[in-house]
Design a protein around this motif. Structure first.
Motif, PDB file in Angstrom:
ATOM      1  N   MET A  69      -3.353  24.282  -7.614  1.00  0.00           N
ATOM      2  CA  MET A  69      -2.424  23.205  -7.451  1.00  0.00           C
ATOM      3  C   MET A  69      -2.713  22.520  -6.122  1.00  0.00           C
ATOM      4  O   MET A  69      -2.899  23.173  -5.118  1.00  0.00           O
ATOM      5  N   LEU A  70      -2.732  21.235  -6.190  1.00  0.00           N
ATOM      6  CA  LEU A  70      -2.955  20.436  -4.999  1.00  0.00           C
ATOM      7  C   LEU A  70      -1.701  19.638  -4.716  1.00  0.00           C
ATOM      8  O   LEU A  70      -0.889  19.413  -5.607  1.00  0.00           O
ATOM      9  N   GLY A  71      -1.564  19.168  -3.526  1.00  0.00           N
ATOM     10  CA  GLY A  71      -0.374  18.401  -3.209  1.00  0.00           C
ATOM     11  C   GLY A  71      -0.694  17.246  -2.294  1.00  0.00           C
ATOM     12  O   GLY A  71      -1.733  17.204  -1.661  1.00  0.00           O
ATOM     13  N   GLY A  72       0.223  16.310  -2.251  1.00  0.00           N
ATOM     14  CA  GLY A  72       0.021  15.187  -1.368  1.00  0.00           C
ATOM     15  C   GLY A  72       1.049  14.111  -1.620  1.00  0.00           C
ATOM     16  O   GLY A  72       2.001  14.306  -2.372  1.00  0.00           O
ATOM     17  N   THR A  73       0.819  12.999  -1.003  1.00  0.00           N
ATOM     18  CA  THR A  73       1.741  11.886  -1.146  1.00  0.00           C
ATOM     19  C   THR A  73       1.033  10.689  -1.746  1.00  0.00           C
ATOM     20  O   THR A  73      -0.191  10.633  -1.785  1.00  0.00           O
ATOM     21  N   VAL A  74       1.827   9.752  -2.201  1.00  0.00           N
ATOM     22  CA  VAL A  74       1.291   8.516  -2.750  1.00  0.00           C
ATOM     23  C   VAL A  74       0.973   7.588  -1.578  1.00  0.00           C
ATOM     24  O   VAL A  74       1.821   7.330  -0.732  1.00  0.00           O
ATOM     25  N   ASP A  75      -0.264   7.110  -1.529  1.00  0.00           N
ATOM     26  CA  ASP A  75      -0.676   6.152  -0.510  1.00  0.00           C
ATOM     27  C   ASP A  75      -0.555   4.736  -1.059  1.00  0.00           C
ATOM     28  O   ASP A  75      -0.480   4.532  -2.271  1.00  0.00           O
ATOM     29  N   ARG A  76      -0.552   3.765  -0.159  1.00  0.00           N
ATOM     30  CA  ARG A  76      -0.412   2.364  -0.572  1.00  0.00           C
ATOM     31  C   ARG A  76      -1.466   1.922  -1.577  1.00  0.00           C
ATOM     32  O   ARG A  76      -1.174   1.132  -2.463  1.00  0.00           O
ATOM     33  N   GLU A  77      -2.691   2.439  -1.436  1.00  0.00           N
ATOM     34  CA  GLU A  77      -3.768   2.006  -2.329  1.00  0.00           C
ATOM     35  C   GLU A  77      -3.706   2.662  -3.721  1.00  0.00           C
ATOM     36  O   GLU A  77      -4.398   2.244  -4.637  1.00  0.00           O
ATOM     37  N   ASP A  78      -2.881   3.683  -3.890  1.00  0.00           N
ATOM     38  CA  ASP A  78      -2.745   4.351  -5.190  1.00  0.00           C
ATOM     39  C   ASP A  78      -1.980   3.452  -6.146  1.00  0.00           C
ATOM     40  O   ASP A  78      -0.907   2.954  -5.821  1.00  0.00           O
ATOM     41  N   LYS A  79      -2.520   3.273  -7.346  1.00  0.00           N
ATOM     42  CA  LYS A  79      -1.866   2.424  -8.352  1.00  0.00           C
ATOM     43  C   LYS A  79      -0.795   3.184  -9.127  1.00  0.00           C
ATOM     44  O   LYS A  79       0.052   2.576  -9.770  1.00  0.00           O
ATOM     45  N   SER A  80      -0.870   4.511  -9.091  1.00  0.00           N
ATOM     46  CA  SER A  80       0.073   5.327  -9.870  1.00  0.00           C
ATOM     47  C   SER A  80       0.119   6.735  -9.276  1.00  0.00           C
ATOM     48  O   SER A  80      -0.689   7.085  -8.413  1.00  0.00           O
ATOM     49  N   LEU A  81       1.044   7.533  -9.795  1.00  0.00           N
ATOM     50  CA  LEU A  81       1.111   8.941  -9.390  1.00  0.00           C
ATOM     51  C   LEU A  81      -0.160   9.674  -9.805  1.00  0.00           C
ATOM     52  O   LEU A  81      -0.653  10.539  -9.081  1.00  0.00           O
ATOM     53  N   GLU A  82      -0.680   9.319 -10.961  1.00  0.00           N
ATOM     54  CA  GLU A  82      -1.926   9.930 -11.436  1.00  0.00           C
ATOM     55  C   GLU A  82      -3.073   9.615 -10.474  1.00  0.00           C
ATOM     56  O   GLU A  82      -3.861  10.493 -10.117  1.00  0.00           O
ATOM     57  N   ASP A  83      -3.183   8.352 -10.040  1.00  0.00           N
ATOM     58  CA  ASP A  83      -4.218   7.981  -9.070  1.00  0.00           C
ATOM     59  C   ASP A  83      -4.073   8.781  -7.784  1.00  0.00           C
ATOM     60  O   ASP A  83      -5.068   9.209  -7.190  1.00  0.00           O
ATOM     61  N   ALA A  84      -2.837   8.971  -7.338  1.00  0.00           N
ATOM     62  CA  ALA A  84      -2.599   9.751  -6.123  1.00  0.00           C
ATOM     63  C   ALA A  84      -3.087  11.187  -6.296  1.00  0.00           C
ATOM     64  O   ALA A  84      -3.731  11.740  -5.404  1.00  0.00           O
TER      65      ALA A  84
END
Length: 154
Positions: free
Chosen positions: A1-16
């Motif tokens: 399992m990996l974790g993180g946050t959504v960055d401005r350049e991410d188009k979706s949660l999946e992209d993040a």
């Protein structure tokens, strides 16, 4: 399992999630076959929602991964048959104080693999196994939020 946050350049949660996978363990985003996204799980404070993304990475040789040691302490695999075996799962119960933001008691799984998988990672894994194997896996996590996202009688 990996974790993180959504960055401005991410188009979706999946992209993040795909970006985080590449940043954290060095696995190329383009090589991941995304299957689905899990319903959100709250963290223990109830203030953050975690969205798990399930995907197939294919056959992996761990020697080819390049973990970012600033973000990941260890990379390991555990066979699915081990995770689905009830004898390899323990439970941790938390009683929440009346001043806690969570407001409800909850039960969390602990997978007795080596290393042990516990905490929010174990909760996400628990939900993922239930979604992948609904007839063969008995979900462990029990929180008010889980009752809202699972079918009746689970």
């Amino acid at each position: 399992m990996l974790g993180g946050t959504v960055d401005r350049e991410d188009k979706s949660l999946e992209d993040a999630a795909l970006r985080e996978c590449e940043e954290e363990i060095g696995f190329p985003q383009k090589n991941i076959d995304v299957w689905t996204m899990l319903p959100p799980l709250p963290d223990k404070s109830g203030t953050i929602s975690v969205y798990g993304v399930i995907g197939n990475l294919g056959k992996i040789d761990q020697k080819d991964l390049k973990p970012n040691h600033d973000e990941v302490s260890d990379v390991f695999t555990v066979p699915i048959h081990f995770l689905c075996d009830p004898s390899n799962i323990r439970y941790t119960k938390f009683r929440v104080s009346s001043t806690s933001p969570a407001k409800v008691d909850y039960t969390m799984p602990v997978f007795t693999s080596s290393p042990i998988v516990w905490g929010l990672t174990a909760c996400c894994l628990d939900l993922a196994l239930y979604c992948l194997f609904p007839h063969d896996y008995q979900i462990v996590s029990r929180t008010h939020r889980m009752k809202q996202i699972l079918p009746p009688n689970t």
